[in-house]
Enzyme design. Structure first.
Site, PDB file in Angstrom:
ATOM      1  N   LYS A   9       0.834  -1.203   0.000  1.00 14.26           N
ATOM      2  CA  LYS A   9       0.000   0.000   0.000  1.00 14.26           C
ATOM      3  C   LYS A   9       0.874   1.262   0.000  1.00 14.26           C
ATOM      4  O   LYS A   9       2.096   1.189   0.216  1.00 14.26           O
ATOM      5  CB  LYS A   9      -0.911  -0.033   1.237  1.00 14.26           C
ATOM      6  CG  LYS A   9      -1.957  -1.168   1.216  1.00 14.26           C
ATOM      7  CD  LYS A   9      -2.807  -1.102   2.484  1.00 14.26           C
ATOM      8  CE  LYS A   9      -3.907  -2.151   2.496  1.00 14.26           C
ATOM      9  NZ  LYS A   9      -4.713  -2.099   3.738  1.00 14.26           N
ATOM     10  N   TYR A  49     -12.450  -3.577  -3.219  1.00 12.10           N
ATOM     11  CA  TYR A  49     -12.978  -3.509  -1.854  1.00 12.10           C
ATOM     12  C   TYR A  49     -14.503  -3.540  -1.838  1.00 12.10           C
ATOM     13  O   TYR A  49     -15.130  -2.905  -0.976  1.00 12.10           O
ATOM     14  CB  TYR A  49     -12.466  -2.243  -1.164  1.00 12.10           C
ATOM     15  CG  TYR A  49     -11.029  -2.314  -0.676  1.00 12.10           C
ATOM     16  CD1 TYR A  49     -10.596  -3.354   0.156  1.00 12.10           C
ATOM     17  CD2 TYR A  49     -10.100  -1.331  -1.012  1.00 12.10           C
ATOM     18  CE1 TYR A  49      -9.281  -3.413   0.622  1.00 12.10           C
ATOM     19  CE2 TYR A  49      -8.786  -1.378  -0.550  1.00 12.10           C
ATOM     20  CZ  TYR A  49      -8.386  -2.420   0.270  1.00 12.10           C
ATOM     21  OH  TYR A  49      -7.093  -2.476   0.745  1.00 12.10           O
ATOM     22  N   ARG A  85      -1.586 -14.797   4.854  1.00 11.00           N
ATOM     23  CA  ARG A  85      -2.325 -14.047   5.889  1.00 11.00           C
ATOM     24  C   ARG A  85      -1.627 -14.164   7.248  1.00 11.00           C
ATOM     25  O   ARG A  85      -1.617 -13.218   8.031  1.00 11.00           O
ATOM     26  CB  ARG A  85      -3.772 -14.566   6.004  1.00 11.00           C
ATOM     27  CG  ARG A  85      -4.663 -14.263   4.824  1.00 11.00           C
ATOM     28  CD  ARG A  85      -5.110 -12.827   4.725  1.00 11.00           C
ATOM     29  NE  ARG A  85      -6.018 -12.407   5.771  1.00 11.00           N
ATOM     30  CZ  ARG A  85      -6.714 -11.268   5.731  1.00 11.00           C
ATOM     31  NH1 ARG A  85      -6.608 -10.431   4.697  1.00 11.00           N
ATOM     32  NH2 ARG A  85      -7.509 -10.925   6.717  1.00 11.00           N
ATOM     33  N   THR A  91      -5.507  -7.342  10.997  1.00  8.80           N
ATOM     34  CA  THR A  91      -5.846  -6.083  10.326  1.00  8.80           C
ATOM     35  C   THR A  91      -5.419  -4.873  11.158  1.00  8.80           C
ATOM     36  O   THR A  91      -4.902  -3.893  10.624  1.00  8.80           O
ATOM     37  CB  THR A  91      -7.370  -6.036  10.073  1.00  8.80           C
ATOM     38  OG1 THR A  91      -7.742  -7.219   9.346  1.00  8.80           O
ATOM     39  CG2 THR A  91      -7.765  -4.805   9.276  1.00  8.80           C
ATOM     40  N   ASN A 112      -1.894   0.000   7.430  1.00  2.00           N
ATOM     41  CA  ASN A 112      -1.359  -1.322   7.792  1.00  2.00           C
ATOM     42  C   ASN A 112      -0.525  -1.982   6.692  1.00  2.00           C
ATOM     43  O   ASN A 112      -0.328  -3.197   6.686  1.00  2.00           O
ATOM     44  CB  ASN A 112      -2.476  -2.233   8.304  1.00  2.00           C
ATOM     45  CG  ASN A 112      -3.548  -2.490   7.270  1.00  2.00           C
ATOM     46  OD1 ASN A 112      -3.385  -2.137   6.094  1.00  2.00           O
ATOM     47  ND2 ASN A 112      -4.624  -3.117   7.680  1.00  2.00           N
ATOM     48  N   HIS A 115      -2.062  -5.312   1.600  1.00  2.00           N
ATOM     49  CA  HIS A 115      -3.293  -6.067   1.388  1.00  2.00           C
ATOM     50  C   HIS A 115      -2.915  -7.503   1.053  1.00  2.00           C
ATOM     51  O   HIS A 115      -1.979  -7.733   0.281  1.00  2.00           O
ATOM     52  CB  HIS A 115      -4.113  -5.496   0.228  1.00  2.00           C
ATOM     53  CG  HIS A 115      -5.199  -6.437  -0.208  1.00  2.00           C
ATOM     54  ND1 HIS A 115      -6.406  -6.518   0.462  1.00  2.00           N
ATOM     55  CD2 HIS A 115      -5.229  -7.392  -1.176  1.00  2.00           C
ATOM     56  CE1 HIS A 115      -7.137  -7.476  -0.106  1.00  2.00           C
ATOM     57  NE2 HIS A 115      -6.452  -8.023  -1.094  1.00  2.00           N
ATOM     58  N   GLU A 126      -9.063 -11.570  -7.177  1.00  2.00           N
ATOM     59  CA  GLU A 126      -8.227 -10.373  -7.090  1.00  2.00           C
ATOM     60  C   GLU A 126      -7.040 -10.439  -8.046  1.00  2.00           C
ATOM     61  O   GLU A 126      -6.676  -9.433  -8.643  1.00  2.00           O
ATOM     62  CB  GLU A 126      -7.750 -10.175  -5.644  1.00  2.00           C
ATOM     63  CG  GLU A 126      -8.904  -9.808  -4.708  1.00  2.00           C
ATOM     64  CD  GLU A 126      -8.519  -9.803  -3.230  1.00  2.00           C
ATOM     65  OE1 GLU A 126      -7.334 -10.065  -2.904  1.00  2.00           O
ATOM     66  OE2 GLU A 126      -9.396  -9.539  -2.406  1.00  2.00           O
TER      67      GLU A 126
HETATM   68  N1  UDP Z   1      -9.748  -0.584   7.285  1.00  4.85           N
HETATM   69  C1  UDP Z   1      -9.764   0.646   7.912  1.00  4.85           C
HETATM   70  N2  UDP Z   1     -10.518   0.797   9.062  1.00  4.85           N
HETATM   71  C2  UDP Z   1     -11.236  -0.223   9.588  1.00  4.85           C
HETATM   72  C3  UDP Z   1     -11.214  -1.483   8.959  1.00  4.85           C
HETATM   73  C4  UDP Z   1     -10.452  -1.624   7.800  1.00  4.85           C
HETATM   74  O1  UDP Z   1      -9.127   1.598   7.447  1.00  4.85           O
HETATM   75  O2  UDP Z   1     -11.886  -0.031  10.626  1.00  4.85           O
HETATM   76  C5  UDP Z   1      -8.948  -0.758   6.064  1.00  4.85           C
HETATM   77  C6  UDP Z   1      -7.599  -1.395   6.344  1.00  4.85           C
HETATM   78  O3  UDP Z   1      -6.646  -0.789   5.494  1.00  4.85           O
HETATM   79  C7  UDP Z   1      -7.831  -2.843   5.935  1.00  4.85           C
HETATM   80  C8  UDP Z   1      -8.789  -2.665   4.766  1.00  4.85           C
HETATM   81  O4  UDP Z   1      -9.630  -1.595   5.163  1.00  4.85           O
HETATM   82  O5  UDP Z   1      -6.609  -3.468   5.574  1.00  4.85           O
HETATM   83  C9  UDP Z   1      -9.637  -3.871   4.449  1.00  4.85           C
HETATM   84  O6  UDP Z   1     -10.261  -4.333   5.624  1.00  4.85           O
HETATM   85  P1  UDP Z   1     -10.322  -5.888   5.955  1.00  4.85           P
HETATM   86  O7  UDP Z   1     -11.254  -6.059   7.100  1.00  4.85           O
HETATM   87  O8  UDP Z   1     -10.612  -6.637   4.703  1.00  4.85           O
HETATM   88  O9  UDP Z   1      -8.842  -6.185   6.486  1.00  4.85           O
HETATM   89  P2  UDP Z   1      -7.627  -7.006   5.839  1.00  4.85           P
HETATM   90  O10 UDP Z   1      -8.209  -8.107   5.001  1.00  4.85           O
HETATM   91  O11 UDP Z   1      -6.819  -6.009   5.030  1.00  4.85           O
HETATM   92  O12 UDP Z   1      -6.856  -7.522   7.022  1.00  4.85           O
HETATM   93 MG    MG Z   2      -9.681  -8.075   3.564  1.00  2.70          MG
END
Ligand code: UDP
Ligand code: MG
Length: 154
Positions: A9, A49, A85, A91, A112, A115, A126
């Site tokens: 990212k 997303y 993962r 996350t 974070n 992705h 994806e």
């Molecule tokens: N995200 C955020 N705030 C939140 C939850 C998610 O900014 O409260 C963002 C964060 O960058 C995250 C992305 O949205 O990586 C996608 O969320 P997901 O729950 O799919 O998490 P991931 O799969 O990336 O762990």
């Molecule tokens: Mg996700």
């Protein structure tokens, strides 16, 4: 073989952590089959997303993901989505385990670094959203003999 999508990212680009991310995935034994730098726009982000578009954080997430170029990668490996993962971590980086990418290098959920696809099916979806067939490379990786048992290499 299973495929998974990684996006380094904008914060990973700004902080110079793209190499670190690639290094960790390479050391794990995964095979890099596609890589490119690009600037994401609203349509691809809304599709990528899709499950989050209606959520309160989406607007900030989209703005952040457009704030600088990203590096997208397709990786291949036996049951690789789950393995990746685990390397990536939770996350919320403040809750991510030490030793994971988010646990070691990040502090905020909205910053974070990375992705990673969350299931085999989303990995497939994806990878084909971000790569055309001719951008994905098929080749033998000699170290596979030392990484997998024969039944895991099919
Ligand atoms: N995200 C955020 N705030 C939140 C939850 C998610 O900014 O409260 C963002 C964060 O960058 C995250 C992305 O949205 O990586 C996608 O969320 P997901 O729950 O799919 O998490 P991931 O799969 O990336 O762990
Ligand atoms: Mg996700």
């Amino acid at each position: 073989m299973e495929r998974t999508l990684i996006i380094a990212k904008p914060d990973a680009i700004q902080r110079g952590l793209v190499g670190e991310i690639i290094h960790r995935l390479e050391r794990k034994g995964l095979k890099l089959i596609g890589l490119k730098m690009l600037s994401l726009d609203e349509p691809i982000l809304r599709e990528h997303y899709a499950e989050h578009v209606e959520k309160s954080f989406y607007e900030g997430l989209e703005k952040f993901m457009k704030s600088s170029p990203v590096v997208v990668m397709a990786w291949e490996g036996f049951e690789c989505t789950n393995s990746v993962r685990i390397l990536v971590g939770a996350t919320n980086p403040r809750a991510a385990e030490a030793g994971t990418i988010r646990g070691d290098f990040a502090m905020g959920t909205g910053r974070n670094l990375i992705h990673a696809s969350d299931s085999k099916a989303s990995g497939q979806r994806e990878v084909s959203l971000f790569f055309t067939d001719d951008e994905l490379h098929s080749y033998d990786k000699s170290e596979y003999n030392d990484i997998y048992e024969p039944h895991e290499r099919d």
